[in-house]
Design an enzyme around this catalytic site. Structure first.
Site, PDB file in Angstrom:
ATOM      1  N   ASN A   1      -2.217  19.642  58.281  1.00 51.44           N
ATOM      2  CA  ASN A   1      -2.238  20.755  59.242  1.00 51.44           C
ATOM      3  C   ASN A   1      -3.523  21.569  59.124  1.00 51.44           C
ATOM      4  O   ASN A   1      -3.496  22.799  59.032  1.00 51.44           O
ATOM      5  CB  ASN A   1      -1.021  21.668  59.040  1.00 51.44           C
ATOM      6  N   ARG A  57     -12.232  23.683  57.590  1.00 51.23           N
ATOM      7  CA  ARG A  57     -11.457  24.238  56.478  1.00 51.23           C
ATOM      8  C   ARG A  57     -11.262  23.209  55.369  1.00 51.23           C
ATOM      9  O   ARG A  57     -11.245  23.567  54.183  1.00 51.23           O
ATOM     10  CB  ARG A  57     -10.091  24.725  56.984  1.00 51.23           C
ATOM     11  N   ARG A  87      -0.755  24.081  50.055  1.00 49.53           N
ATOM     12  CA  ARG A  87      -1.385  22.888  49.478  1.00 49.53           C
ATOM     13  C   ARG A  87      -1.707  23.084  48.008  1.00 49.53           C
ATOM     14  O   ARG A  87      -1.877  22.105  47.275  1.00 49.53           O
ATOM     15  CB  ARG A  87      -2.657  22.549  50.260  1.00 49.53           C
ATOM     16  N   LYS A 107       1.439   9.362  56.670  1.00 49.75           N
ATOM     17  CA  LYS A 107       0.070   9.383  57.180  1.00 49.75           C
ATOM     18  C   LYS A 107      -0.943   9.588  56.065  1.00 49.75           C
ATOM     19  O   LYS A 107      -1.962   8.878  55.994  1.00 49.75           O
ATOM     20  CB  LYS A 107      -0.103  10.486  58.225  1.00 49.75           C
ATOM     21  N   ASP A 129      -1.568   9.823  63.434  1.00 48.16           N
ATOM     22  CA  ASP A 129      -1.338  11.254  63.644  1.00 48.16           C
ATOM     23  C   ASP A 129      -1.066  11.482  65.128  1.00 48.16           C
ATOM     24  O   ASP A 129      -0.908  10.531  65.897  1.00 48.16           O
ATOM     25  CB  ASP A 129      -2.528  12.082  63.150  1.00 48.16           C
ATOM     26  N   HIS A 186      -3.004  12.461  67.428  1.00 50.05           N
ATOM     27  CA  HIS A 186      -4.072  11.959  68.283  1.00 50.05           C
ATOM     28  C   HIS A 186      -3.946  10.451  68.484  1.00 50.05           C
ATOM     29  O   HIS A 186      -4.070   9.942  69.610  1.00 50.05           O
ATOM     30  CB  HIS A 186      -5.432  12.312  67.677  1.00 50.05           C
ATOM     31  N   PHE A 234     -10.297   5.947  67.562  1.00 45.47           N
ATOM     32  CA  PHE A 234     -10.070   7.372  67.315  1.00 45.47           C
ATOM     33  C   PHE A 234     -11.354   8.157  67.564  1.00 45.47           C
ATOM     34  O   PHE A 234     -11.363   9.188  68.229  1.00 45.47           O
ATOM     35  CB  PHE A 234      -9.577   7.564  65.882  1.00 45.47           C
TER      36      PHE A 234
END
Length: 380
Positions: A119, A124, A174, A239, A258, A260, A307
């Site tokens: 996420n 980041r 995380r 994933k 994912d 996408h 992708f």
């Protein structure tokens, strides 16, 4: 660790105990390795030999590291042709994005990076990896007055207070996953456990290649075993496990799906109906099986090309663009010329890799051969 770009278009990062710097022109990829100062320290008692410096060091394995880490061995032209022959959609979209390679990252580096990716966005994730290395990784040296730290070992993240500190650094939930996974890797497995999950056809740098077994619809047995064992770690779902298998363990048939990739599967491969109307675990597996049936042992690589081709930031690079340039003609007169430049991606041609920036140790790499058409529109 993270790649940093200088004003001279040189990219540098800490990798395998050195600062690796890369830059590229139309014919060569150049590299330079900067090692920690203690490697260059004189012996005790002092030797009668002249002092050693980075330029006079004997050849190291950096060239092999560049070749390995950037995965420069496979012939991309042949792979793209193979994937295009198997899949008309690939043949229509992907050839515009030649040069896409899957890195051969260290398994631990890939695992940490993809736990951070949950996420999250590229900026980041890069910041988190930078903070992790700065606070817990060994200092390699400085480049342009900036410190470069290598990846911390799993044991470096098991000390009391690590989880709380990572939260202070902005890792959020995380932080717990990284700390708990580091504890599992450090205390419940031996030092070679992660690399024991590698594809034997894609060993660590300097390792011996061996057969990985028969390719099956769900992937080779070694891939399935690695995927299942990774799922036992904190913060690792299907994933993330596939990302680590593909980029950290060398299992080319791993297909991370994912949202996408799921959109691509719905739009171009007839998913999204019936029992596969949503991205469930069964649908996740079905998408991977579909891509493996098309592209075989390198399905994860081929899917990564699609992708990339589907990302706006990359696709816009190949659009025709209008440029205004100044052309100085006779008698010093300046005129503005409106031109249109079209870029067409063609074939991959071999070029060379050189040791920075004047040395001549060479290896093969691939280059995007560009065809440029310039049409003069008008003079002002």
């Amino acid at each position: 660790m993270g790649w940093r770009k200088s004003e001279d278009n040189i990219w540098s990062c800490a990798l395998h105990g050195r600062i690796l710097s890369l830059r590229q022109d139309l014919t060569h990829l150049y590299y330079k390795a900067t090692f920690p100062d203690h490697i260059l320290a004189p012996p005790t008692p002092p030797s009668s030999a002249p002092p050693c410096n980075a330029e006079s060091l004997p050849d190291d394995e950096t060239e092999a590291l560049v070749h390995h880490y950037l995965n420069l061995g496979p012939d991309l032209t042949k792979l793209y042709e193979q994937w295009s022959d198997a899949d008309s959609n690939f043949g229509k979209k992907a050839p515009k994005f030649t040069g896409v390679r899957i890195l051969k990252q260290d398994a631990w580096e890939a695992l940490v990076g993809f736990i951070c990716s949950s996420n999250n966005n590229i900026i980041r994730i890069t910041q988190m990896m930078e903070k992790l290395c700065t606070h817990y990784g060994p200092l390699i040296g400085h480049l342009d007055s900036r410190p470069y730290h290598d990846m911390p070992s799993p044991s470096a993240l098991t000390n009391p207070g690590v989880e709380a500190h990572l939260r202070q650094l902005g890792f959020g939930y995380r932080a717990k996953y990284l700390y708990q996974t580091a504890m599992i890797v450090s205390h419940e497995h031996d030092d070679v456990w992660l690399n024991s999950l590698r594809n034997p056809e894609s060993p660590i740098l300097g390792g011996k290649i061996s057969d990985a077994g028969k390719m099956l619809p769900r992937g080779r047995e070694g891939y399935r075993r690695a995927h299942e064992e990774l799922l036992a770690l904190q913060g690792v779902g299907p994933k993330v496990a596939d990302c680590v298998c593909l980029m950290g363990l060398g299992w080319g048939e791993a297909v991370p799906v994912d949202t996408h990739v799921w959109q691509i599967a719905q739009r171009d491969y007839k998913f999204g109906k019936g029992k596969h109307s949503s991205l469930t675990k069964a649908t996740y597996d079905a998408v991977g099986d579909k891509f493996r049936s098309l592209w075989g042992k390198e399905a994860g690589w081929a899917h990564s090309v699609l992708f990339t081709a589907d990302l706006r930031a990359f696709s816009e690079r190949l659009r025709a663009k209008i440029e205004v340039v100044e052309v100085k003609q006779e008698y010093g007169e300046i005129k503005s010329v409106l031109t249109e430049t079209q870029v067409e991606a063609k074939v991959l041609t071999p070029v060379s890799v050189k040791r920075e920036f004047e040395k001549t140790s060479l290896l093969k790499v691939e280059e995007l051969d560009m065809k440029r058409t310039v049409n003069k529109r008008r003079k002002v």
